[in-house]
Design an enzyme around this catalytic site. Structure first.
Site, short mmCIF file in Angstrom:
data_model
loop_
_atom_site.label_atom_id
_atom_site.label_comp_id
_atom_site.label_asym_id
_atom_site.label_seq_id
_atom_site.Cartn_x
_atom_site.Cartn_y
_atom_site.Cartn_z
N ASP A 184 10.59 -6.64 -3.80
CA ASP A 184 11.45 -7.57 -4.52
C ASP A 184 11.65 -8.83 -3.69
O ASP A 184 12.42 -8.84 -2.73
CB ASP A 184 12.79 -6.88 -4.81
N ASP A 238 16.65 -9.43 -6.86
CA ASP A 238 17.36 -9.11 -8.11
C ASP A 238 17.30 -7.62 -8.42
O ASP A 238 17.74 -7.18 -9.49
CB ASP A 238 16.81 -9.93 -9.27
N ASP A 255 8.40 -7.83 -7.94
CA ASP A 255 7.83 -8.97 -8.65
C ASP A 255 6.49 -9.37 -8.05
O ASP A 255 6.05 -8.83 -7.04
CB ASP A 255 8.81 -10.14 -8.64
N ASP A 271 -3.52 -3.29 -16.19
CA ASP A 271 -3.30 -2.11 -17.02
C ASP A 271 -3.26 -2.56 -18.48
O ASP A 271 -2.31 -3.22 -18.91
CB ASP A 271 -1.98 -1.46 -16.64
N ASP A 301 -4.93 2.31 -20.64
CA ASP A 301 -3.92 3.32 -20.89
C ASP A 301 -4.24 4.10 -22.16
O ASP A 301 -4.53 3.51 -23.20
CB ASP A 301 -2.56 2.64 -21.01
N GLU A 326 -7.99 5.90 -18.75
CA GLU A 326 -7.09 7.03 -18.57
C GLU A 326 -7.57 8.13 -19.52
O GLU A 326 -7.57 7.95 -20.74
CB GLU A 326 -5.65 6.64 -18.90
N HIS A 357 2.02 6.88 -11.28
CA HIS A 357 3.36 6.55 -11.73
C HIS A 357 3.94 7.54 -12.73
O HIS A 357 5.13 7.47 -13.06
CB HIS A 357 3.36 5.15 -12.37
N ASP A 358 3.13 8.47 -13.23
CA ASP A 358 3.57 9.40 -14.25
C ASP A 358 3.86 10.81 -13.73
O ASP A 358 4.23 11.69 -14.51
CB ASP A 358 2.52 9.51 -15.37
#
Length: 558
Positions: free
Chosen positions: A21, A25, A29, A98, A200, A255, A328-329
Site C-alpha cells: 500500500d 489507505d 495499489d 487476469d 479465470d 484456470e 488467492h483461492d
C-alpha cells in the site's frame, strides 16, 4: 516441445489488494507494486501475474468487472499501470493480467442496459430464463458460493444466471457480439504491451444446451459434468486464439476448473491451437472431497504423487501445464501441506523443492517465498471473503455446525488465509500500510517477514532465491523425463529426472521423523553425485542409504 519463454519461466502471482500500500489507505495499489519490482526481480521469477485490477464494485474482490478497459480507482490510474508495465519490462520480466470473461459485474453498462428492457440490444449478452414450472428458479443449478445460480429480475419477471455471486451475471458467449467485446478488451491491453492473460474459469464459458437440471451428485462432479467443457467451448477458444492471442508475442494460461486429465489435451495440445497452458486444480483440491469447508480429507502423499503423474502423462510432449500449491483461492501452502509450527522453515523449503522440479511452468503465490501461514480470525466480523461469509450465513440457517465450529472451518480453508497483507517487516501491519488494512494482518508478521529473512542466508526467502536461480540454469528441472522411485512410500517422494546428459535426483521427506531410502549397490549416488539443493546443512548418506531428516528436501546432480 518448444522451450518457449513462458514454458521455462516462473510465474509470481500478485494479489494487488494485499501486496503493498503506497498511499496508506489500507489497500494495496499499482504504485506499491512498482516500489517492490526490484524485490520481485531478486526472486529470479520471469512473469508477474496480477489478479484483476480492472474497475469493479468489489463484490468478489475484482473478479466482478464493471469496465474491462479501465483501472480500479483504489489501485491507481492508467498512467500508474503504464509505468508498472514499463518498469517490469525494463527489469527483463513479463506481465500478464487476469481476464475474467465468463461473467462481469451487474454494475457493468452491459447488464444495466440489459435490465432496462427485454428488447434491449444487450439483453442477449446474458443468460435469461423464464421461471420454472413451479414458478421458481429455471433449474436446480447451484452457485459456487452457495444458494441458487439464478436470480430473479423482478422488473421483467425473468431470471438471470450467475454461477458465482448474484452480482456476477454470466456472459452469453453464444452471442458473437459478446465474444468480440471480450476480444477487443484483450487487444486493448495487448496493444499496450501486456504479455498475456491468466483466464479465470474459462472452461465455463459454454453452457449446456437447454440448461438441464444437474444430476444428484457432488458439486465437484457437477462442475466437471455440467458447468465446464460445454458443447462450444473449443470453438470459442480456437476463435480467441486465432483472432487475438496468435497475433501477439503473448500466451494464455487457463484456470482449469472442471477439467480433468483426460480432457487436458483438448485445451492445451499444441496442434489444437487453443490455449498455451492449463492451471489445474487437482493438487490445490486434493484435501477437499466435495466442498471448500466440508468433508475435508487428510493430506495423502501417495495421492499427490498420483496427481502429478497423471497430469504429467496427460500432456507429455503434446501440451503444457502450470503447477501450483497455493493461490488467492486457497489456504496457505505451508499450513496445508507442511508444518507451520515446529518445522515451518524446513517444510516450506521442502515443498518448493518439490514444486520447482515438476514438469511445467512454476507458479508461486505472493508471500509463500517467506513462508506466510494461515491466520486465525477471532470472529466473523473480521472475515472478508464472500465465499466464507456465504458459508457462514447458510450455516446460520441450517444450524448444521455451531458458530465456533463454522469459524474454525473458515480459518482452516477460507480464502482470507491467502489474502492477508504481505509481511514486509516487523513494524505496524507488517509494513504493508500505516493505516488499518482492508483485511487484518497476520500477527506473526513480527517474526515472519521479508526484512528478517532478506539477509539471513538460511531463510526461506533466500532458499527460494537460490533454488529458482538453480532451476533457471538447469532445463532438466522443467523438461526432464521422470523415473519414480518407491512410489508407494507414504512418507518419501523420490524421483530421477533426465534431459539428454543432465540427470538429477530429488529426495523429499514429507514426515516429521527421519526416513531412510536404501539404494543398495547403487553407490554412484553417494560417490558421484553433487548436492545442488538441500534445505539442511548436511546430508546423511553412505554407500547404501540416505537418511532424510524431518521435511528434508534434496536435489542431487547425478
Amino acid at each position: 516441445m518448444k522451450l518457449t519463454w513462458f514454458r521455462k519461466g516462473t510465474i509470481y502471482q500478485i494479489y494487488p489488494r494485499s501486496f503493498n500500500d503506497s498511499d496508506n489507505d489500507g489497500v494495496g495499489d499499482l504504485k506499491g507494486i512498482i516500489e517492490k519490482l526490484d524485490y520481485i526481480k531478486s526472486l529470479y521469477v520471469d512473469i508477474i501475474w496480477l489478479s484483476p485490477i480492472f474497475s469493479s464494485p468489489n463484490d468478489d474482490n475484482g473478479y466482478d468487472i464493471s469496465d474491462y478497459c479501465s483501472i480500479m480507482p483504489e489501485f491507481g490510474t492508467m498512467e500508474d499501470f503504464d509505468e508498472l508495465l514499463k518498469e517490469t519490462h525494463k527489469r527483463g520480466m513479463r506481465l500478464i493480467l487476469d481476464l475474467v470473461a465468463n461473467h462481469c459485474s451487474d454494475e457493468h453498462n452491459w447488464f444495466e442496459e440489459a435490465k432496462k428492457s427485454k428488447n434491449s440490444p444487450y439483453r442477449d449478452y446474458f443468460h435469461w430464463r423464464k421461471p420454472g414450472p413451479d414458478g421458481g428458479v429455471p433449474n436446480n443449478w447451484k452457485s459456487f458460493f452457495g444458494g441458487s445460480a439464478w436470480e430473479l429480475d423482478e422488473a421483467s419477471g425473468e431470471y438471470y444466471l450467475h454461477l458465482f455471486t448474484k452480482k456476477q451475471p454470466d456472459l452469453n458467449w453464444e452471442n458473437p457480439k459478446v465474444r468480440e467485446e471480450i476480444y477487443n478488451a484483450m487487444r486493448f491491453w495487448l496493444d499496450k504491451g501486456v504479455d498475456g492473460f491468466r483466464m479465470d474459469v474459462i472452461p465455463l464459458i459454454s453452457k449446456p444446451l437447454g440448461y438441464p437440471d444437474a444430476p444428484d451428485f457432488g458439486f465437484r462432479k457437477i462442475i466437471e459434468e455440467v458447468y465446464a467443457n460445454g458443447p462450444t467451448v473449443h470453438k470459442y477458444l480456437k476463435e480467441m486464439n486465432e483472432e487475438v492471442i496468435s497475433k501477439y508475442d503473448a500466451f494464455s494460461l487457463a484456470e482449469g476448473v472442471g477439467i480433468d486429465d483426460s480432457k487436458a489435451g483438448l485445451y492445451v495440445n499444441e496442434d489444437r491451437n487453443e490455449l498455451d497452458m492449463l492451471y489445474h486444480f487437482d493438487i490445490l483440491e486434493c484435501t477437499i472431497v466435495n466442498g471448500k469447508f466440508e468433508e475435508v480429507s487428510p493430506f495423502n502423499l501417495i495421492q499427490m504423487k498420483e496427481i502429478f503423474k497423471k497430469w504429467r502423462d496427460a500432456v507429455h510432449r503434446t501440451g503444457w501445464i502450470a503447477n501450483a500449491m497455493g493461490n488467492h483461492d486457497f489456504a496457505r501452502m505451508v499450513s496445508r501441506f507442511g508444518d507451520d509450527n515446529k518445522y515451518h522453515s524446513e517444510s516450506a523449503k521442502m515443498l518448493i523443492t518439490m514444486l520447482s522440479t515438476q514438469n511445467g511452468t512454476l507458479n508461486i503465490y505472493q508471500g509463500d517465498e517467506i513462508g506466510m501461514t494461515n491466520i486465525s480470525l477471532n470472529n466473523i466480523d473480521q472475515v472478508r471473503d464472500v465465499q466464507s461469509l456465504n458459508f457462514y450465513s447458510e450455516n446460520q440457517l441450517t444450524k448444521r455446525y455451531s458458530e465456533d465450529l463454522a469459524l474454525q472451518m473458515i480459518n482452516k480453508e477460507g480464502r482470507d488465509n491467502a489474502r492477508t497483507p504481505i509481511q514486509w517487516n516487523d513494524e505496524i501491519n507488517g509494513g504493508f500500510s500505516l493505516n488499518e488494512p482492508w483485511l487484518k494482518s497476520n500477527p506473526n508478521y513480527k517474526n515472519i517477514n521479508v526484512k528478517n529473512q532478506n539477509h539471513d542466508s538460511t531463510s526461506i526467502l533466500n532458499f527460494y532465491r537460490n533454488l529458482l536461480k538453480t532451476r533457471r540454469e538447469h532445463d532438466v528441472f522443467v523438461f526432464g523425463d521422470f523415473e519414480e522411485i518407491e512410489f508407494d512410500n507414504p512418507n518419501l517422494y523420490i524421483y530421477k529426472k533426465t534431459l539428454g546428459e543432465d540427470k538429477i535426483m530429488v529426495l523429499l521427506n514429507f514426515s516429521s521423523s527421519e526416513e531412510s531410502y536404501y539404494y543398495g549397490s547403487r553407490s554412484s549416488i553417494a560417490n558421484g553425485s553433487k548436492v545442488l539443493i538441500n534445505n539442511y546443512d548436511d546430508l546423511l548418506l553412505d554407500d547404501k542409504s540416505i537418511v532424510l531428516k524431518p521435511y528434508q528436501g534434496v536435489i542431487l546432480d547425478l
